[in-house]
Design an enzyme around this catalytic site. Structure first.
Site, PDB file in Angstrom:
ATOM      1  N   SER A 245       0.848  -1.192   0.000  1.00  0.00           N
ATOM      2  CA  SER A 245       0.000   0.000   0.000  1.00  0.00           C
ATOM      3  C   SER A 245       0.879   1.236   0.000  1.00  0.00           C
ATOM      4  O   SER A 245       2.108   1.143  -0.021  1.00  0.00           O
ATOM      5  CB  SER A 245      -0.895   0.007   1.245  1.00  0.00           C
ATOM      6  OG  SER A 245      -0.112   0.325   2.377  1.00  0.00           O
ATOM      7  N   LYS A 246       0.229   2.381   0.047  1.00  0.00           N
ATOM      8  CA  LYS A 246       0.894   3.686   0.044  1.00  0.00           C
ATOM      9  C   LYS A 246       2.056   3.760   1.048  1.00  0.00           C
ATOM     10  O   LYS A 246       3.063   4.399   0.790  1.00  0.00           O
ATOM     11  CB  LYS A 246      -0.123   4.775   0.431  1.00  0.00           C
ATOM     12  CG  LYS A 246      -0.789   5.426  -0.755  1.00  0.00           C
ATOM     13  CD  LYS A 246      -0.191   6.791  -1.003  1.00  0.00           C
ATOM     14  CE  LYS A 246      -0.355   7.349  -2.388  1.00  0.00           C
ATOM     15  NZ  LYS A 246       0.331   6.738  -3.447  1.00  0.00           N
ATOM     16  N   ARG A 247       1.854   3.116   2.194  1.00  0.00           N
ATOM     17  CA  ARG A 247       2.863   3.165   3.249  1.00  0.00           C
ATOM     18  C   ARG A 247       4.225   2.693   2.755  1.00  0.00           C
ATOM     19  O   ARG A 247       5.259   3.075   3.280  1.00  0.00           O
ATOM     20  CB  ARG A 247       2.467   2.243   4.409  1.00  0.00           C
ATOM     21  CG  ARG A 247       1.489   2.809   5.372  1.00  0.00           C
ATOM     22  CD  ARG A 247       1.129   1.779   6.422  1.00  0.00           C
ATOM     23  NE  ARG A 247       0.517   0.597   5.816  1.00  0.00           N
ATOM     24  CZ  ARG A 247       0.957  -0.638   5.939  1.00  0.00           C
ATOM     25  NH1 ARG A 247       2.021  -0.889   6.648  1.00  0.00           N
ATOM     26  NH2 ARG A 247       0.333  -1.639   5.351  1.00  0.00           N
TER      27      ARG A 247
END
Ligand code: GLU
Length: 475
Positions: A245-247
């Site tokens: 994900s974005k993380r």
């Protein structure tokens, strides 16, 4: 030999960006189709009008184009075929394979939980037991209803190319909705209807669709159609073993482009996710990947997205990239283009060649252009500290060297080397002791290509001017 030409689809919903996971799905569909000399078609699943946007559709197509994954037909826009989806649902109703369900959510919920105890998990088929008369009355009454698919008895199984045999008892499958109360088709119905219309032979998509596959197979069979062959790719994880994900960093494909990645690096790296070409360190063209591709070697284990590996491949791809193409990419930035275009392509190409071996991202070149092409270099104290030499004697040393450069008319590697080595010897120092400050004087950095290449690239006039500027800085 297969008896039918393979046709696959990549079917994103334009409700979000094209991510790494989707791109890998697209790539594997593409490689499979090309290997089989079949067709790869993009299908935009835009029936959810509230959440789908034209910008996302455009972005998805742009992302796929950038990766080189061209659809063999014009994109199939799912929303154009809603009438067909509805027709199929009504056909199933007329054949008693689907039924109207008048239950409101509250009514179902009231039956589902009694005295705090859950009575059932899936729809309890309340409306399947309605008599024809009751149905007629409720229709007359204009009571809203959804159309549910009647899951037949038995077991559903399929041979997944990656997971091998997967099966489910049909008792575990819900009588899912085909048409909503406003008459619009649901995802399951639209997918199967389009797969039938497009003669899709093979469905390759993420693991998260496995539970949908049982429902869809039952729909194909109810419609009297042969289901396609299914393959489910494992989910991609971040380094922490959590869903990517974005993380973890960039996830949207166009973000990778913006951040200086080359499509050949990304495509090569995507191919490493659950499968692997023969040579781990090589940049593959799509053609070479098609050649190497072996669908049966895809692993069902979740791969980890490793930015270090991608970065390694990206700097490799940059090294191998034609400098003309690199300039083309850099000149997509109009401000940058305006600044440097007038320098002439010969100069720019030789600069690209000079610094290419150290570049990790495409935009790393921008800083190098500023270093090597700017009129005046602004020296940086923090960077200077990295030199780790005392500046006391440095002024004398570098001024002496400057005088030496003044005597050379022809800046060739041979002449320059002779001068530098001779000068160091005369001063009784190691060549490095003069090369390091010189490098800094010419580039304001402590790391750079070979000093001779820099001297030749800059040319006598600029070299002399930069050394003078550096002396001013030291003073
Ligand atoms: N539109 C679905 C999605 O974006 C994919 C449907 C499919 O591949 O069957 O997840």
């Amino acid at each position: 030999m297969s008896d039918q030409n393979k046709i696959v689809r990549f079917a994103p919903s334009p409700t979000g960006h094209l991510h790494i996971g989707g791109s890998r799905t697209a790539l594997f569909n593409y490689l499979f189709a090309k290997k089989e000399e079949g067709k790869f078609v993009l299908r935009i699943e835009d029936t959810d009008k509230e959440r789908s946007t034209d910008e996302m559709t455009k972005e998805i197509i742009e992302g796929l184009d950038w990766l080189g994954l061209k659809s063999d037909d014009i994109p199939w826009m799912q929303s154009k075929y809603i009438d067909t989806h509805v027709e199929l649902a009504n056909k199933l109703l007329s054949e008693n394979k689907a039924y109207r369900c008048f239950c409101s959510q509250e009514e179902t919920e009231a039956r589902r939980v009694k005295d705090g105890k859950v009575q059932f998990f899936m729809y309890d088929r309340y409306c399947l037991k309605l008599s024809p008369k009751e149905i007629e009355e409720r229709l007359k009454n204009n009571d809203p209803f959804v159309l549910r698919f009647k899951i037949p008895e038995g077991e559903t199984k399929f041979k997944d190319r990656i997971h091998k045999e997967i099966k489910s008892n049909n008792r575990e499958i819900d009588d899912f909705v085909l048409l909503r109360s406003d008459g619009t088709p649901t995802y399951q119905l639209s997918v199967v209807s389009d797969d039938v219309s497009m003669n899709i032979t093979d469905v390759i998509r993420g693991d998260d669709h496995i539970s949908n596959t049982f429902k869809q197979i039952l729909l194909f069979l109810a419609l009297g159609k042969k289901p396609p062959r299914f393959s489910h790719l494992p989910l991609i994880m971040g380094a922490d073993k959590k869903k990517l994900s974005k993380r973890h960093g960039e996830t949207s494909i166009l973000e990778f482009r913006k951040n200086g990645y080359l499509p050949e690096a990304l495509v090569t790296y995507l191919s490493h996710l659950s499968w692997s070409p023969n040579d781990h360190k090589k940049i593959y063209s799509l053609k070479e990947l098609i050649n190497d591709f072996n669908f049966s070697a895809i692993s069902k284990n979740s791969p980890i997205f490793d930015y270090d590996k991608l970065n390694f491949l990206n700097s490799k791809a940059i090294k191998e990239k034609d400098p003309v193409k690199i300039i083309e990419i850099l000149f997509n930035d109009s401000e940058f283009k305006a600044k440097y275009e007038s320098r002439g392509s010969e100069k720019l190409l030789s600069l690209i060649e000079l610094v290419k071996p150290r570049m990790k991202k495409v935009h790393d070149f921008i800083h190098q252009f500023d270093i090597y092409l700017s009129e005046e270099l602004i020296y940086d104290d923090a960077e200077f500290k990295k030199l780790n030499t005392e500046s006391g004697n440095m002024i004398n040393l570098i001024e002496g060297l400057r005088a030496g450069f003044e005597t050379i008319t022809d800046f060739t590697e041979e002449n320059l080397e002779k001068l530098l080595r001779g000068y160091a010897e005369k001063k009784g120092i190691k060549a490095g002791e003069i090369i390091h400050p010189l490098r800094f004087a010419l580039t304001n950095t402590t790391v750079s290509p070979s000093i001779f290449e820099i001297l030749i690239f800059l040319g006598k006039e600029k070299v002399l001017a930069r050394i003078s500027g550096f002396v001013d800085f030291l003073k």
